[in-house]
Write an enzyme that holds these catalytic residues in place. Structure first.
Site, PDB file in Angstrom:
ATOM      1  N   SER A  95       1.292  -1.358   0.180  1.00 44.35           N
ATOM      2  CA  SER A  95      -0.214   0.184  -0.041  1.00 44.35           C
ATOM      3  C   SER A  95       1.203   1.164   0.180  1.00 44.35           C
ATOM      4  CB  SER A  95      -0.924   0.294   1.322  1.00 44.35           C
ATOM      5  OG  SER A  95      -0.127   0.202   2.375  1.00 44.35           O
ATOM      6  N   SER A 138       2.229  -2.005   4.296  1.00 40.65           N
ATOM      7  CA  SER A 138       2.761  -0.947   4.037  1.00 40.65           C
ATOM      8  C   SER A 138       4.018  -0.395   3.753  1.00 40.65           C
ATOM      9  CB  SER A 138       2.211   0.138   5.490  1.00 40.65           C
ATOM     10  OG  SER A 138       3.440   0.117   6.577  1.00 40.65           O
ATOM     11  N   ASP A 139       3.539   0.599   2.766  1.00 39.72           N
ATOM     12  CA  ASP A 139       5.179   1.389   2.523  1.00 39.72           C
ATOM     13  C   ASP A 139       5.557   2.267   3.313  1.00 39.72           C
ATOM     14  OD1 ASP A 139       6.884   1.798   0.691  1.00 39.72           O
ATOM     15  OD2 ASP A 139       6.122   3.404  -0.580  1.00 39.72           O
ATOM     16  N   TRP A 140       6.826   2.473   3.591  1.00 40.17           N
ATOM     17  CA  TRP A 140       8.165   2.688   4.781  1.00 40.17           C
ATOM     18  C   TRP A 140       7.616   3.684   5.431  1.00 40.17           C
ATOM     19  CZ3 TRP A 140       7.975  -2.400   2.860  1.00 40.17           C
ATOM     20  CH2 TRP A 140       8.333  -2.962   3.268  1.00 40.17           C
ATOM     21  N   THR A 141       6.695   4.264   6.020  1.00 40.96           N
ATOM     22  CA  THR A 141       5.845   5.117   7.293  1.00 40.96           C
ATOM     23  C   THR A 141       6.089   4.240   8.409  1.00 40.96           C
ATOM     24  OG1 THR A 141       5.006   6.892   7.425  1.00 40.96           O
ATOM     25  CG2 THR A 141       3.273   4.657   7.076  1.00 40.96           C
TER      26      THR A 141
END
Ligand code: BGC
Length: 767
Positions: free
Chosen positions: A240, A273-276
Site C-alpha cells: 500500500s 505498508s510502504d515504509w512509513t
C-alpha cells in the site's frame, strides 16, 4: 521496545507452560493462530525495523543487519511456534542490499538490471519473465524472501520522479509486463510486492498528499494494471502506498485493500505498508493492511491496546495473522533454504546486456545512419557517455558491481573514441568526483549526475575534422522523493543545447553525421532539437552493462525493437495533468507544522480523469514529438489482413507480420480497440493487447495471436458503478504505434454486458 519484549517473553512462558507448542506448518495454520497470544499476533503484523530508522531502536525485534544487511525490512520470528523471520528487499531493477559487510571479505553486489521503463519498452513478456527469473534467483541466493517490486504506478505526468521504476502511461502494458515480471521472480519460490497501491502519482509530499481521483479514472487507469497483475500472476504481496486517496491514507482504506483487492479481484496474499512511521495502526489492520513496514514498537503496542479497548476487533487481527502465516510457509526462510550468497552474476550480466538492447527505442534513423558503417573513429560527447547512468536513485537503485559506460562499451566493440575527448571528459569526471559533485544529489538519494561540460567550438571543429561521426549522450537522473523539473531536466540545459548545436553544425558542415543517445529513465523534450540529429537512440537507464548494450545496437549486433510505452509530448505541459501536478510547488507546512491546504502539495486533483497519455493526445488530435507505441528498427515490417473470431467470452485475433527489410528483427504489434458509441465518452482508441514476434529473418513471417475478453472491452460507468461493454461493433486495429495503424477488423458484441462493482472511490473534493 523493552515493555513489548518483556510482554512477549511472559506470553511465551505462559503458553509454554499451558500446552505443547504447535510448530508452524502449511496444514496447521489455524492451530498456530489459536496458540498465539494477542501480543504475539501484534508483533507478527509489525516488521522488524530497518537500518534507515535505526534498527533495534525503533524496530521491534532484530533488524535486517542481523539477516541480510542493507535489505529494506524484515518480518519478525516467533521461535516457540516455529515462525521464522523473513527478509524483504528492494527493488524493481535488482536486489538492493549492502555490497560489503563488516569483517567479511566476500562482496554482495547484485546485478543492476534495466529500469522499469526499459523493460516495459521491450513489449516482450517472455523476455521480462526471463529477467524476473534471473533477478529472483538473486533474491533467493542472497537470503531474501520477497522482492519489493514491480513498481506499477501510472505515468500520469512525465515529471513524476519515479517514472523510471514504473512501466507506462497505460494500464494494460503495466499489468501484463508486471504479471510477466512477477511470474519470473516467483518461479524461484520467492515473493514479489506490487507497488505502490494506489494512485501514488507524484513524489512531492508523497507521504501526505491526498490524491483526489474519481471512480472511473481510478478503475480504468490507476487500478487496472494492478487488477491484471493480481489476476494473472498471483503476487505474494501488495504494497500500500504512502499517499492518501480521496481522504484516508491508502494504508487505512478498507475499500481499496479489502473490498476491491480481495473481494472483487480475489487477491489472497498479504498487504504491507510502504515504509512509513506509525499512523493509525488499528485503521490499517481493519483495512486489511496486514504488515506494517518497516515496523515500530509503538505499532504493536497500539494493536494490543486497541483490541483491549474494543476499538479493533481481534477477528480483524486474526484475519491478518492468518494471512501472514500463509505467506510465511511459502518463504525460503521457512523452508530452511540454504542460500549461497553467490548467484551467477556473470550469467545475469548477459541477461541484462541483452534485455536492455531489446528495450532501446530507435527514435530517428535518417538515411540508415545506424547501424554504424565504415566508422573508424568516434568523437564521443556528453559527460554521461563517460559516466553512464545505469539506473535511477532511491530505493530503486542497486549496489551493482560495475557500470559499463559508453566509452568502455564502444571500446569493447572495437570502436575507437578520439583520445582528445576521452582525456578531456575523463579528467573532468575525475575532477568533479573529487570535488564531491556526485555525492550531492538533488535527484533523490544516490549518485548524482555530473553537470554537463561546455566544450569550446574550436575543440568541436577539430573533432569534426578528425572523427568520422559524433555520438552525443544526453543523460538524466531522477528518483524517489523528488519530482522532476521542467528547466534543465525535462528540457535541455543551455550547455547541452549549445553543445548539440555546435556539434551538429560542425559535423554537418563536413558532411558527417550526429547520433544522439538518450540515457534517461523517463521522458525528455525532443521536439525542439531532434532535427539536429541524424539518428536518436533512446537507451533508457539500461542497467550495469549499459555501454555494452548501446554499443551492441550501434554496431548492429542487436537490432533495437523497443517501442515507447508513453507519449513523448512536444512540451512538458502538454499533458492535461500539468494543470494539477506539482510543478515548482514546494513545502506548505509552516514552522509549527500546520497544514496549508496547498493545491498539488497537500492535495492533487486528477481532474483530467481518464485523459492520461495517448488517451488524451490521440483523442484530442494533439501533436506529439513521438507517439505512444512508437519505435523504429533496422528493418521494416508489413502486417497481413487480420482475422477476428468471436470466442465464448470475447474474441481471438491474428495478424501475420513479415520482415520486409534486409536484416533480422523483432516487432511489437499493438492491438487497439475503438468502442461503439456509448452514453459515456470514450477515448478514440485504447490498447487492449500486444504481442511481440520472435527474431524474424528477412522475408520471414510470424502469425501473432491476441486474446481479448469482453470484460476488458468494458468501460467503467460511474452512474451505475459497473463495468459495461456496450453492444455494437468494435473496430479492432493493429498498430506499429497508436499513430501508425496498419490493419483493422471488426468484432461485434450482440448484447450489452455489465459487471457490477462496489460503489466506492468518490472524490473528496470537486474535480
Ligand atoms: C519506497 C518503496 C520501497 C521502500 C523500502 C520506500 O520509501 O517508496 O518503494 O520499497 O521504501 O525501501
Amino acid at each position: 521496545m523493552k515493555k513489548l519484549t518483556m510482554t512477549l517473553a511472559a506470553a511465551a512462558v505462559c503458553a509454554a507452560a499451558a500446552s505443547a507448542q504447535p510448530q508452524l506448518r502449511p496444514d496447521n495454520i489455524d492451530e498456530v493462530l489459536a496458540a498465539m497470544s494477542l501480543e504475539e499476533k501484534a508483533v507478527l503484523l509489525v516488521g522488524g525495523g530497518n537500518r534507515t530508522f535505526g534498527a533495534g531502536e525503533n524496530g521491534i525485534i532484530g533488524s535486517t543487519d542481523n539477516m541480510v544487511p542493507g535489505a529494506a525490512g524484515t518480518t519478525v520470528s516467533i521461535p516457540r511456534l516455529g515462525i521464522p523471520a523473513t527478509v524483504l528487499t528492494d527493488g524493481p531493477a535488482g536486489v538492493r542490499i549492502s555490497p560489503t559487510r563488516k569483517n567479511d571479505e566476500h562482496t554482495y553486489y547484485a546485478t543492476g538490471f534495466p529500469v522499469g521503463t526499459a523493460l516495459a519498452s521491450t513489449w516482450n513478456t517472455e523476455l521480462v519473465e526471463e529477467v524476473g527469473r534471473a533477478m529472483g534467483n538473486e533474491v533467493l541466493e542472497y537470503g531474501c524472501d520477497v522482492l519489493l517490486a514491480p513498481g506499477m504506478n501510472i505515468h500520469r505526468s512525465p515529471l513524476c520522479g519515479r517514472n523510471f521504476e514504473y512501466y507506462s502511461e497505460d494500464p494494460v502494458v503495466t499489468g501484463f509486463i508486471a504479471a510477466a515480471f512477477v511470474n519470473g521472480i516467483q518461479s524461484n519460490g520467492v515473493g514479489t510486492s506490487l507497488k505502490h497501491y494506489a494512485a501514488n502519482s507524484q513524489e512531492t509530499n508523497r507521504m501526505e498528499v491526498d490524491e483526489i481521483v474519481g471512480p472511473r479514472a481510478m478503475r480504468e487507469i490507476y487500478l487496472k494494471g494492478f487488477e491484471i497483475a493480481v489476476k494473472d500472476a498471483k503476487p505474494w504481496t501488495v504494497m500500500s502506498s504512502y499517499n492518501r486517496l480521496n481522504g484516508p491514507y491508502t494504508q487505512e482504506d478498507r475499500d481499496l485493500l479489502t473490498t476491491v483487492l480481495r473481494d472483487e479481484w480475489g487477491f489472497d496474499g498479504i498487504v504491507m505498508s510502504d515504509w512509513t512511521g506509525p499512523r493509525h495502526t488499528d485503521a490499517q489492520v481493519h483495512a486489511g493492511n496486514d504488515l506494517m513496514e518497516p515496523g515500530f514498537a509503538a505499532q504493536a503496542e497500539e494493536i494490543v491496546a486497541k483490541v483491549k479497548s474494543g476499538e479493533l476487533s481481534e477477528a480483524d487481527v486474526d484475519t491478518s495473522v492468518r494471512r501472514m502465516l500463509q505467506y510465511l510457509v511459502k518463504t525460503p526462510h521457512y523452508k530452511g533454504y540454504k542460500y549461497s550468497n553467490t548467484p551467477d552474476l556473470k550469467a545475469h550480466a548477459a541477461v541484462t546486456r541483452q534485455s536492455a538492447t531489446e528495450g532501446m527505442v530507435l527514435l530517428k534513423n535518417e538515411d540508415h545512419t545506424l547501424p554504424l558503417k565504415g566508422v573508424n573513429e568516434i568523437a564521443l560527447f556528453g559527460i554521461t557517455s563517460y559516466d553512464f547512468i545505469a539506473g535511477g536513485t532511491g530505493s530503486g537503485d542497486v549496489n551493482k558491481p560495475y557500470v559499463v559506460d559508453l566509452m568502455e562499451g564502444l571500446d569493447n566493440a572495437g570502436l575507437k573514441v578520439t583520445d582528445d575527448m576521452k582525456n578531456m571528459y575523463v579528467a573532468y569526471r575525475t575532477f568533479k568526483e573529487a570535488e564531491g559533485a556526485a555525492n550531492h544529489s538533488s535527484q533523490g538519494w544516490g549518485k548524482a549526475m555530473l553537470p554537463e561540460l561546455a566544450v569550446s567550438r574550436r575543440a568541436i571543429d577539430h573533432q569534426a575534422e578528425i572523427a568520422d561521426i559524433a555520438v552525443l549522450t544526453l543523460g538524466r537522473q531522477a528518483g524517489e522523493g523528488h519530482d522532476r523539473l521542467i528547466d534543465n531536466d525535462f528540457n535541455l540545459s543551455a550547455v547541452e543545447r549549445q553543445l548539440l548545436d555546435d556539434v551538429a553544425d560542425a559535423f554537418h558542415a563536413r558532411g558527417k553525421r550526429v547520433v544522439v543517445i538518450i540515457n534517461t529513465g523517463a521522458v525528455i523534450e525532443t521536439a525542439s532539437w531532434k532535427n539536429k540529429a541524424d539518428a536518436i537512440l533512446l537507451a533508457w537507464q539500461p542497467g550495469q552493462e549499459g555501454g555494452n548494450s548501446v554499443a551492441d545496437v550501434l554496431t548492429g549486433k542487436e537490432n533495437p525493437s523497443g517501442k515507447l510505452t508513453m507519449t513523448w509530448p512536444m512540451s512538458a505541459i502538454d499533458h492535461p495533468s500539468s494543470l494539477n501536478f506539482p510543478i515548482g510547488v514546494s513545502g506548505s507546512k509552516d514552522f509549527f507544522g500546520r497544514r496549508h491546504d496547498v493545491k498539488n502539495y497537500d492535495y492533487t486533483l486528477h481532474s483530467e480523469g481518464i485523459n492520461v497519455g495517448y488517451r488524451y493526445f490521440d483523442t484530442a488530435g494533439k501533436e506529439v514529438s513521438y507517439p505512444f507505441g512508437y519505435g523504429l528498427s533496422y528493418t521494416t515490417f508489413a502486417y497481413s489482413k487480420p482475422t477476428v473470431k468471436a470466442t465464448k467470452d470475447g474474441f481471438e485475433a491474428t495478424v501475420t507480420v513479415t520482415n520486409t527489410g534486409s536484416v533480422a528483427g523483432k516487432d511489437a504489434v499493438q492491438l487497439y480497440v475503438t468502442a461503439p458509441a456509448s452514453d459515456i465518452e470514450k477515448p478514440a482508441r485504447e490498447l487492449k493487447a500486444f504481442a511481440k514476434t520472435r527474431k524474424l529473418a528477412p522475408g520471414e513471417s510470424q502469425t501473432l495471436t491476441f486474446r481479448v475478453d469482453n470484460y476488458s472491452l468494458a468501460s467503467y460507468h460511474e452512474s451505475n458503478h459497473s463495468w459495461v461493454a456496450d453492444k455494437g461493433v468494435y473496430n479492432v486495429q493493429f498498430g506499429a504505434s497508436v499513430a501508425d495503424l496498419r490493419a483493422a477488423a471488426k468484432y461485434t458484441l450482440g448484447n450489452t454486458l455489465t459487471w457490477e462493482t462496489n460503489d466506492i472511490f468518490h472524490p473528496s473534493r470537486e474535480l
